[in-house]
Write a protein that holds these residues in place. Structure first.
Motif, PDB file in Angstrom:
ATOM      1  N   GLY A 145       0.807  -1.214   0.000  1.00  6.50           N
ATOM      2  CA  GLY A 145       0.000   0.000   0.000  1.00  6.50           C
ATOM      3  C   GLY A 145       0.838   1.261   0.000  1.00  6.50           C
ATOM      4  O   GLY A 145       0.559   2.216  -0.741  1.00  6.50           O
ATOM      5  N   SER A 146       1.876   1.276   0.829  1.00 11.00           N
ATOM      6  CA  SER A 146       2.726   2.472   0.909  1.00 11.00           C
ATOM      7  C   SER A 146       3.572   2.639  -0.353  1.00 11.00           C
ATOM      8  O   SER A 146       3.866   3.763  -0.761  1.00 11.00           O
ATOM      9  N   THR A 165       1.167   4.188  -2.851  1.00 11.49           N
ATOM     10  CA  THR A 165       0.925   5.588  -2.497  1.00 11.49           C
ATOM     11  C   THR A 165       2.111   6.470  -2.887  1.00 11.49           C
ATOM     12  O   THR A 165       1.935   7.549  -3.475  1.00 11.49           O
ATOM     13  N   THR A 166       3.310   5.997  -2.568  1.00 12.27           N
ATOM     14  CA  THR A 166       4.518   6.760  -2.900  1.00 12.27           C
ATOM     15  C   THR A 166       4.689   6.900  -4.403  1.00 12.27           C
ATOM     16  O   THR A 166       5.114   7.950  -4.890  1.00 12.27           O
TER      17      THR A 166
END
Length: 245
Positions: free
Chosen positions: A121-122, A125-126
């Motif tokens: 997920g991160s 997002t990044t």
């Protein structure tokens, strides 16, 4: 007299319009090659991270430390970038394209490690934050009337400083220095995106008179510069937005 002035104005306007169209066509080719390389890198990284047999060849399953293969890939990456940058004039357009795409594949293999460190997920997002930042700064570099050359020199020197600081911090393991490196790294690559875009635009205004071989090689070099800016900005932003496993 007035007729001549009007004709000269029209000639300049037509010429500027032709140059603008030439620049837009060229940078669209650059973006195309860059996007293809990013897609290859991302897909390769994801597939490698989900292939245990391949991962065990690059990272020791017990200690998690990088193996000889991983370091060999890193050295191979650097060799490909330097050979492409330094010897592209002696390459055919086909070979330059193949080297660039192969580099993006090898880079994907080494970047598979981020899937072991950060949650999915991160990473996603990044990536979207990086893509948005890239789009804004690249648009600025393309449309601004300000000459960014002097900023490019400053950013290049700052990049050398970042590399040296990273090497030093491998031994120091100083968390404050690591934070400073991350912040400066983000700022440097945000600036380089605008600078490199402007540089690619200028190349586009000149390269149209060259043959197809030179045109393709110019587009590949522009794509390589923006690809490296994107990847490095993504990695520095991941230090802030990446949720570790």
């Amino acid at each position: 007299m007035e007729h001549n002035e009007y004709q000269n104005t029209m000639d300049v306007s037509i010429k500027n319009e032709a140059i603008a169209k030439q620049q837009a066509t060229f940078i669209s080719k650059v973006y195309m090659w860059m996007s293809l390389a990013l897609a290859i890198t991302g897909l390769t990284a994801y597939l490698c991270a989900n292939t245990p047999a391949l991962l065990s060849m690059m990272f020791n399953p017990v200690t998690g430390k990088a193996t000889f293969l991983f370091y060999a890939l890193i050295i191979g990456e650097l060799a490909l970038v330097f050979s492409l940058s330094g010897a592209i004039n002696r390459m055919t357009a086909g070979l330059a394209t193949a080297v660039f795409l192969f580099y993006s594949f090898i880079n994907g293999m080494t970047l598979s490690m981020i899937f072991l460190v950060y949650n999915m997920g991160s990473i996603a997002t990044t990536f979207f934050i990086t893509a948005g930042t890239f789009a804004i700064m690249s648009a600025y570099g393309y449309y601004t009337k300000t000459d960014l050359t002097k900023f490019g020199r400053i950013l290049s020197m700052a990049l050398i400083g970042i590399i040296l600081a990273i090497i030093v911090n491998i031994f120091l393991k100083n968390s404050m220095l690591d934070l400073i490196i991350s912040v400066v790294g983000v700022l440097v690559f945000v600036g380089l995106i605008a600078y490199d875009t402007q540089k690619v635009k200028e190349i586009g205004s000149q390269i149209g008179e060259s043959g197809q071989e030179e045109y393709t090689k110019g587009a590949i070099m522009g794509a390589l510069a923006l690809y490296l800016d994107f990847i490095n900005l993504f990695l520095f932003l991941l230090r802030f937005f990446g949720g570790r496993k």
